[in-house]
Write a protein that holds these residues in place. Structure first.
Motif, PDB file in Angstrom:
ATOM      1  N   ASP A 119     -35.005  17.241  26.125  1.00 27.02           N
ATOM      2  CA  ASP A 119     -35.496  16.397  25.058  1.00 27.02           C
ATOM      3  C   ASP A 119     -36.789  16.449  25.443  1.00 27.02           C
ATOM      4  N   TYR A 176     -39.456  24.338  20.228  1.00 24.84           N
ATOM      5  CA  TYR A 176     -40.027  23.330  19.185  1.00 24.84           C
ATOM      6  C   TYR A 176     -41.256  23.730  19.065  1.00 24.84           C
ATOM      7  N   ASP A 235     -41.060  13.914  10.192  1.00 24.58           N
ATOM      8  CA  ASP A 235     -40.493  14.719  11.472  1.00 24.58           C
ATOM      9  C   ASP A 235     -42.337  13.984  11.884  1.00 24.58           C
ATOM     10  N   SER A 268     -41.797  12.116  15.482  1.00 27.48           N
ATOM     11  CA  SER A 268     -41.778  12.288  17.009  1.00 27.48           C
ATOM     12  C   SER A 268     -42.563  11.860  17.499  1.00 27.48           C
ATOM     13  N   ILE A 304     -39.723  16.960  16.222  1.00 24.51           N
ATOM     14  CA  ILE A 304     -37.989  16.828  16.415  1.00 24.51           C
ATOM     15  C   ILE A 304     -37.678  16.602  14.853  1.00 24.51           C
ATOM     16  N   ASN A 305     -37.238  17.657  14.205  1.00 24.24           N
ATOM     17  CA  ASN A 305     -35.627  17.232  13.138  1.00 24.24           C
ATOM     18  C   ASN A 305     -35.073  16.220  13.244  1.00 24.24           C
ATOM     19  N   ALA A 315     -31.528  14.747  15.144  1.00 19.19           N
ATOM     20  CA  ALA A 315     -31.829  13.836  16.080  1.00 19.19           C
ATOM     21  C   ALA A 315     -31.566  12.549  16.404  1.00 19.19           C
ATOM     22  N   PHE A 330     -29.409  16.797  23.750  1.00 25.49           N
ATOM     23  CA  PHE A 330     -30.536  17.470  23.620  1.00 25.49           C
ATOM     24  C   PHE A 330     -29.702  18.734  24.311  1.00 25.49           C
ATOM     25  N   SER A 343     -30.317  22.050  20.004  1.00 27.84           N
ATOM     26  CA  SER A 343     -32.137  21.461  20.334  1.00 27.84           C
ATOM     27  C   SER A 343     -32.115  20.955  18.733  1.00 27.84           C
ATOM     28  N   GLY A 380     -35.420  21.576  16.980  1.00 25.71           N
ATOM     29  CA  GLY A 380     -36.877  21.970  16.694  1.00 25.71           C
ATOM     30  C   GLY A 380     -37.317  22.973  15.663  1.00 25.71           C
TER      31      GLY A 380
END
Length: 544
Positions: free
Chosen positions: A58, A75, A125, A129, A181-182, A186, A207, A211, A213
């Motif tokens: 993560d 990512y 996003d 994040s 991160i999307n 997530a 995670f 993934s 990313g």
């Protein structure tokens, strides 16, 4: 300011073998019959042999060397670091502006940027994040310490404001832990960016198997103590990776890594130490020694409860003068390293033309006599029982013991597990210890925060800043804020140089070895380089 425990136990290599034993073992290993050598197919995945140290996958929780490699492959960050290891260049953000007071940062996202599921990377996003990184309160959360607010002005524009001027914020945003991160994906799997995310976020397990990313690779699978497997992100919006996938293979020691490189079962070996590199002969592989920003140091803690004598400035100066810095490099890494003047590593802002560390045994004896210890004293040296960046800390401890013995300081050596060491240096404190450090991004503030005499910072607390004579912290704190408020490179360099000189004078942190990094890879592989932010940029590597 919340500060992470920078010295993760995973930042180690397995204990190195003695050179003579390594040579004999390698002799038996490297001359294998041809029929047992099984080089991977050219169109197969890139195989990287390394001792893995994964604590999480993560971005807000992961904090290790392998984590840097993984996160920068999977990512994407707003910005990244150029191959010169100093220049900030675009990544998700195609352009940006910084306010004159260095507190407001406006980023314009590349409209081509997409996550691996094909959805666009948006300002929302980014906001989610980075707020989550701060609120999870994991190891890398300190990167967002200065964050005040984030505003998504429109889908492609994000404005970040810091509490105080922060001239290093652009560099921080190139650290792989700030990977975007999307958020929708997530969040659908237990993640959140709420103020209580440290306790309410339930996505860590997710995670480990998935993934979310916008990097050149996606997570295929992870098996602890075995392998971390990546697959090429076919929807990557940038230059497509040169390999279809990557296998990071758990390989505990340098000898086994070298064996795999020779036999062709690995394309890259990441932790070959200088001694092992000198003993091997692999005609179809390259071994390149390059300077690194990693270093190993001795630390003196005047506030530690077990100090045998008052660790005054004179005593600390005497210890520093008794140490044989060049000899330590020769003894531990066969000369494959550099002396380092301050706790800010060579090549970082403020380190140009700093005075080199000095060895002067007679002067050290004079200072000890002046402090009331003409015959020296006995003291314990505690250190993690491990090998880091090719430096066997047990060997280094023996060298330090030998050096200080020449001025009457009788050291007893105390190797301990890392978890014991990190606990001891905080409570009750360790008067004399060995430690190690590697960068999270290109910028000197991280070193001033961790090693400088700033109130409420780790080594300042261990040293007793504000309680010990000469360690009031006020001057360094003022210089630190001056450096972060600098609006041009010369002003920033000058402020960090003043800080480096002050840290040298304090003699709390005594850098001993800045070891070179051995880049070891087969000759059909190209694009292998060391990155100050990302360790090994997998997206740049190709295989014939």
């Amino acid at each position: 300011m919340a500060r992470r425990s920078r010295l993760a136990p995973s930042r180690s290599f397995a204990t190195s073998l003695a050179t003579s034993f390594a040579a004999s073992l390698l002799a038996s290993v490297f001359f294998l019959p041809l029929d047992v050598r099984s080089a991977p197919a050219a169109d197969g995945p890139l195989v990287v042999a390394r001792a893995m140290d994964v604590n999480s996958l993560d971005p807000a929780r992961a904090y290790c060397d392998t984590c840097q490699i993984y996160l920068s492959a999977v990512y994407a960050t707003l910005l990244t670091l150029a191959p010169d290891n100093q220049t900030i260049i675009p990544m998700l953000a195609k352009s940006w502006e910084v306010s004159p007071d260095v507190t407001t940062f406006t980023f314009h996202l590349d409209p081509a940027a997409t996550f691996s599921d094909g959805s666009p990377v948006t300002a929302q996003d980014v906001k989610w994040s980075l707020e989550r990184l701060k609120n999870i309160k994991g190891g890398p959360a300190y990167l967002m310490d200065s964050l005040k607010s984030i505003e998504a002005k429109d889908p492609a524009t994000v404005v970040i404001t810091t509490e105080t001027p922060n001239s290093e914020f652009l560099g921080i945003l190139a650290a792989p832990y700030t990977g975007i991160i999307n958020a929708k994906l997530a969040a659908a799997n237990g993640a959140n960016a709420n103020a209580d995310a440290a306790t309410s976020d339930a996505s860590d397990t997710w995670f480990l198997a998935h993934s979310a990313g916008a990097g050149p690779f996606v997570l295929e699978s992870y098996t602890a103590d075995d392998a971390l497997r990546l697959a090429r992100n076919d929807k990557y919006w940038g230059k497509k990776p040169g390999v279809p996938g990557v296998v990071l293979k758990q390989t505990a020691d340098a000898v086994t890594q070298a064996q795999m490189l020779q036999s062709g079962t690995a394309d890259i070996a990441m932790q070959i130490d200088p001694d092992t590199a000198k003993t091997v002969s692999v005609p179809d592989a390259t071994f390149k020694s390059v300077p690194s920003f990693n270093f190993v140091y001795a630390a003196i803690s005047p506030a530690a409860k077990g100090a045998p004598v008052p660790l005054t400035s004179d005593v600390r100066q005497a210890i520093a003068l008794a140490l044989d810095y060049k000899g330590a490099i020769d003894f531990t890494v066969g000369g494959e390293g550099k002396e380092q003047s301050s706790a800010i590593p060579n090549g970082y802002p403020g380190t140009k033309d700093l005075p080199a560390p000095v060895t002067n045994v007679e002067k050290a004896k004079e200072l000890l006599a002046k402090a009331g210890h003409p015959d020296g004293f006995a003291m314990e040296l505690e250190f993690p029982a491990m090998n880091v960046y090719g430096v066997d800390l047990s060997l280094l401890a023996q060298k330090v013991q030998q050096d200080l013995g020449k001025v009457g300081i009788k050291l007893s050596l105390k190797p301990v597990p890392f978890t014991v060491w990190i606990s001891d240096i905080n409570d009750p404190g360790t008067p004399f210890a060995l430690g190690f450090f590697a960068p999270d991004y290109f910028g000197s503030a991280q070193y001033v925060q961790y090693f400088g005499m700033l109130p409420d910072m780790p080594w300042a607390n261990r040293a007793g800043v504000g309680k010990q004579p000469g360690l009031d912290g006020k001057e360094q704190l003022a210089l630190y804020h001056k450096a972060l408020a600098a609006t041009d490179v010369p002003a920033q360099e000058a402020a960090y140089r003043d800080l480096a000189l002050k840290m040298i004078d304090d003699k709390i942190i005594l850098p001993l070895v800045s070891p070179n990094l051995i880049l070891a890879y087969r000759n059909d592989v190209s694009g292998v380089r060391y990155s100050a932010c990302c360790n090994l940029p997998l997206g740049e590597i190709e295989k014939k």
